[in-house]
Every structure is written in C-alpha cells, then in structure tokens.
Design a protein around this motif. Structure first.
Motif, PDB file in Angstrom:
ATOM      1  N   LEU A  43       0.828  -1.194   0.000  1.00  0.00           N
ATOM      2  CA  LEU A  43       0.000   0.000   0.000  1.00  0.00           C
ATOM      3  C   LEU A  43       0.868   1.253   0.000  1.00  0.00           C
ATOM      4  O   LEU A  43       0.811   2.064  -0.906  1.00  0.00           O
ATOM      5  CB  LEU A  43      -0.941  -0.006   1.211  1.00  0.00           C
ATOM      6  N   ASN A  44       1.692   1.415   1.023  1.00  0.00           N
ATOM      7  CA  ASN A  44       2.582   2.575   1.097  1.00  0.00           C
ATOM      8  C   ASN A  44       3.647   2.328   2.160  1.00  0.00           C
ATOM      9  O   ASN A  44       3.536   1.378   2.945  1.00  0.00           O
ATOM     10  CB  ASN A  44       1.813   3.879   1.378  1.00  0.00           C
ATOM     11  N   GLN A  45       4.629   3.196   2.179  1.00  0.00           N
ATOM     12  CA  GLN A  45       5.718   3.047   3.131  1.00  0.00           C
ATOM     13  C   GLN A  45       6.237   4.408   3.539  1.00  0.00           C
ATOM     14  O   GLN A  45       6.409   5.300   2.710  1.00  0.00           O
ATOM     15  CB  GLN A  45       6.866   2.214   2.532  1.00  0.00           C
TER      16      GLN A  45
ATOM     17  N   HIS B 210      -2.609  14.406   5.779  1.00  0.00           N
ATOM     18  CA  HIS B 210      -2.692  12.986   5.449  1.00  0.00           C
ATOM     19  C   HIS B 210      -2.871  12.099   6.682  1.00  0.00           C
ATOM     20  O   HIS B 210      -2.923  10.883   6.552  1.00  0.00           O
ATOM     21  CB  HIS B 210      -1.455  12.558   4.653  1.00  0.00           C
TER      22      HIS B 210
END
Length: 504
Positions: free
Chosen positions: A207-209, A374
């Motif tokens: 997904l994201n890091q 975010h």
C-alpha cells in the motif's frame, strides 16, 4: 543408499544478503532475517538421515559460516566464484557426486518453509524420478535433487525471472529425464513475500511506506498489515505502543479498529499490527476544518487513564525546547551551513525566552503530535477518521491543535496557510464539541513553539539528506525541507509569530 544435502548459502554479511529487500527493510532487519532463515533451515536439514555439506559464498570467507552454524570444518566448501547461479550449482552437484553419494539434494538458504518432511519427500521421489524440484511461489525453485549428476538441471541461461522452474523442468524433460516436483514452497526475497508470510495471506499487496513503517492491504482489502521499520520515539516496542494507543482510543469512534499485534517476530525481530483499512481522502484545509475540529475533540475527550502505557509529557515546553536544541545542533555543527540561515533560526529560538518553559502538564489528554492533512481520512457524507498513531503522548490538547494549525504543517503538503478567520472558526467548532475549552494563551505559546519544531527539524533533516546522499531527482520532501530553511520562509515565520497575538 547414501544421501547428501548441499546447503547452498550466502554468508550473513550486512548489505550482502537479500538485496531486493534493501530500500524496504533497514539493513539490520535484513541481516536478522538472513541469519534466522539460515539457522532455521539448517536445523531441519540436521534432522535428516543424510550428510549435510555447506557450500558458501563468498568463497574466501567460507570458514566464517561456523560462526552461524554448528558445522564441522570438513563439511564446509566454497561455491565457485562466478555470476551464473546455474554454473555454481552445477559445479557443487558434480563435486558432491564425485564424493560417492548416490542421491543429492541442493537446498537454498532463503526459504521459509523447508522441513524434514519436505526433504524426505524429495528423496522418496528420487526412487521414481531422475530429477526432483521444489518450486517456489515466485516461479523459481528452492530445492534441486537428482540420483546421478545431471548437468541438464542447470542448463538455462538466466535465473532472475519467474519462469526458472518451468524452463528448468522443460530442459530436463527434453533430455529424456523423468522430473518430479514437490508442493509449492516460499522464499522471502521481496517486501510482498514478507507481508504474505506475516499475514498468512497470499493476496497481501503493498500500500505505502514511510520512514518508520510499511503498510500492506490484506484480507481482500479490508485490513492493513502495518510492519514496524523503526521508531521516532526510540522505543523497542514501537508497534505495541501504537497498538495499545489505538485500542485505548477505540471509544472515540474516530480511529482505526485494531485486530492483532505481534510485538516481536522471529523473521524480523520487530513486529506488526493488523488494523482496519479506512477508505477516504486526505483532509482539505479549506473545506474540512469543521470535520477536523470535531474529530480532534472526540479524541481529546477520551479518558487518558484508559491508556496507561502512553508516555506522559510532564513538562511539555521544556521537552520541546530541548528537542529543538538537539535538532538545530545538527545544522549549527555542519561545516556547509548558511550563516544567514543559522542566524535567523537562532533569533527565532531566542524568541522562546519570552515564555515559561517550566510549566507542568495541565488537563492531560491523548494527543497525536503529528497532525498533517494525510493523518485524516475524510468522507464528507460518512464517517471520517484520524490515522497514523506513531507518536501519541499524554499531553495537552493545545499542542495537538497548534501542530494542526501552524503554517509549518499546512504548507508541508499543500499551499494553504490558515488565516485568522479560519483559525477562529476552527476554535469555535472545537470548543462546542470539547469537554474542556481551549486556553487561548496556551495555544498561542504552542503555536510559537510548534513553528520552531518544524524549522529545527528541517534544519536537521536538510543536513541528513545531504550527508547520506538521500536526495533524488524530484524529491518533494527535500524541496519542502529546503524551502522551510530558506531566508524568505524564515522571514514569513517571523511575521507569523508577530501576528500570534492577533490570531488568538
């Protein structure tokens, strides 16, 4: 009939193993993983009724493998030094067959599910087949075995693709040899491999890091696997700390649900948690200030005694000030510093002397401490949430609110600097929903301090980027960091601080 296992290993050396995991896991975690897999597989091999021979690369350091495995020196061999993996395996198999063994299995060292039973199945299949492979989920193989020296097994040209097993099997069968195969096994070569193993979910996807964690979608997109990569707070139990904070904040109704936490893992040392995946968009400062105020009030209304595990900031301003000094010190001691920038930041730091830094904590509550756009999941027609609880503390609500409102936060990812009217409306909405109204003088002090938090952090990060060669083309983070310690921006912050009396 005599049997031998060639354990084909890479010596655990920091930066040498698991190169495809570099950029995902810190080097010490990769090193931990390499040593764990090396030892775990070796223990299974020792349970077999077979001679275990360890073939090591790099060849000139082969004897160092005894520091990791309990293996006799006469059972340690050097792999042939060449770039072609097939050639290295072919030479090792030929050497062992020349020793007089009648069945030989070559086993890799980066596999997570090698067992005695699997190897027994390989040798059992060699009663019926000339060659046996154990295919891996990524299209390669982790075990190659034969009952005679069969150079055809290693005759394909390339090994870094997802057709290695099928091409190897095809070459063997075209040579007129009978080829068997075991059940599918798994190696841990990529970040997805690690996530799939930890979550026990073959569909896990990246997904994201960030710098301190990596997130993967699991359970058909319903949940997130969150792997700890480090700790901003220098905690040994970072992921457990985060898990307990989210569990304690569940009554607010505005944080992700958490399902599972494993504080430590054998493969990484560090742990992971599993939490709810929340769809939505980031906060828009011009549209969503009311939603943000309501969300923050709900979090701050939670009884912080429900989360005794959280660190308490007893003297918050002094703690912040000491943090500023430490971060700014990186820039001050840097030989390439800009003297004008240093003077500007030093002047801003001196302005904090107007406040009492020894104030004790009042009206404690749980605070996030890192509220940017975010950190919010916004669903205007449904429920919205606050996510990313890496650094929660027991502190004062004004600290959280100041971090949310200051230009060093809003301008980090957007081009919005909140005006006086927007801040007044935010405060009004928050006070309606909050159990404790905002103390305006304290908010003013936190706004001032938080500006310096952003500036001094950027001064440190600027040096760290340049010294570690982290800067890449079109690196948005570095562009923003550079902007935040530029003279025009520092003058903008000076004017903002002068206006604080009017804002609140």
């Amino acid at each position: 009939m005599s049997k031998a296992v060639i354990y084909f290993v890479k010596l655990p050396i920091v930066g040498f193993n698991k190169t495809r995991l570099q950029g995902f896991l810190p080097k010490e975690d990769i090193h931990h993983l390499s040593k764990y897999l090396l030892s775990k597989t070796f223990k299974e091999l020792q349970l077999l009724d077979a001679e275990v021979l360890v073939f090591v690369t790099p060849s000139d350091r082969k004897d160092e493998i005894s520091e990791h495995l309990n293996v006799e020196k006469d059972k340690i061999f050097a792999q042939k030094e060449c770039d072609h993996l097939g050639e290295r395996m072919r030479v090792a198999m030929k050497e062992v067959f020349n020793m007089g063994y009648e069945k030989v299995a070559l086993v890799g060292c980066d596999l997570v599910d090698i067992t005695k039973e699997l190897l027994e199945d390989v040798f059992r299949q060699l009663e019926s087949y000339d060659v046996v492979f154990a295919p891996t989920a990524d299209g390669g193989y982790g075990i190659a075995a034969s009952r005679k020296f069969r150079p055809e097994m290693f005759a394909i040209d390339e090994y870094s693709h997802d057709q290695v097993f099928f091409q190897s099997k095809s070459v063997v069968e075209k040579a007129g040899l009978a080829c068997g195969e075991t059940k599918l096994i798994h190696d841990l070569d990529t970040r997805e491999d690690v996530a799939k193993y930890l979550a026990n979910d073959p569909s896990a996807s990246f997904l994201n890091q960030g710098e301190y964690n990596a997130n993967f979608l699991i359970d058909n997109g319903k949940k997130i696997l969150r792997i700890a990569l480090g700790s901003q707070m220098h905690l040994d139990n970072q992921i457990e700390y985060e898990f307990l904070a989210l569990r304690g904040l569940a009554s607010s109704g505005v944080v992700p649900k958490v399902y599972l936490c494993q504080a430590k893992t054998e493969i990484l040392g560090k742990g992971f948690l599993i939490e709810e995946y929340l769809p939505g968009r980031p906060l828009n400062y011009e549209k969503d200030l009311k939603i943000a105020a309501e969300l923050l009030a709900k979090v701050h209304n939670v009884d912080c005694e429900q989360i005794p595990s959280l660190i308490v900031a007893n003297h918050p301003f002094q703690v912040m000030y000491e943090e500023f000094l430490e971060m700014f010190n990186h820039y001050q001691n840097w030989p390439h510093k800009d003297l004008v920038v240093e003077a500007k930041i030093s002047s801003l730091m001196a302005s904090l002397a107007n406040y009492d830094r020894d104030q004790e904590l009042e009206n404690p509550c749980v605070i996030n401490t890192e509220l940017n756009s975010h950190n919010f999941i916004i669903n205007p027609e449904g429920k919205s949430y606050i996510i990313d609880w890496e650094k929660p503390l027991i502190g004062e609500k004004e600290q959280d609110l100041a971090h949310f409102l200051v230009p060093t936060t809003t301008l980090w990812r957007t081009d919005v600097a909140l005006d006086r009217n927007q801040i007044d409306q935010f405060i009004e909405t928050y006070n309606i929903k909050s159990n404790n109204p905002i103390k305006l003088e304290k908010l003013k002090q936190y706004l001032h301090f938080t500006c310096l938090r952003g500036i001094t952090w950027c001064s440190m990060a600027y040096v760290q980027y340049l010294e570690s060669s982290k800067v890449k083309n079109n690196d948005q983070a570095f562009e923003t960091i550079s902007k935040f310690i530029s003279v025009p921006f520092l003058e903008q912050i000076e004017n903002y601080i002068k206006m604080l009396g009017e804002i609140v």
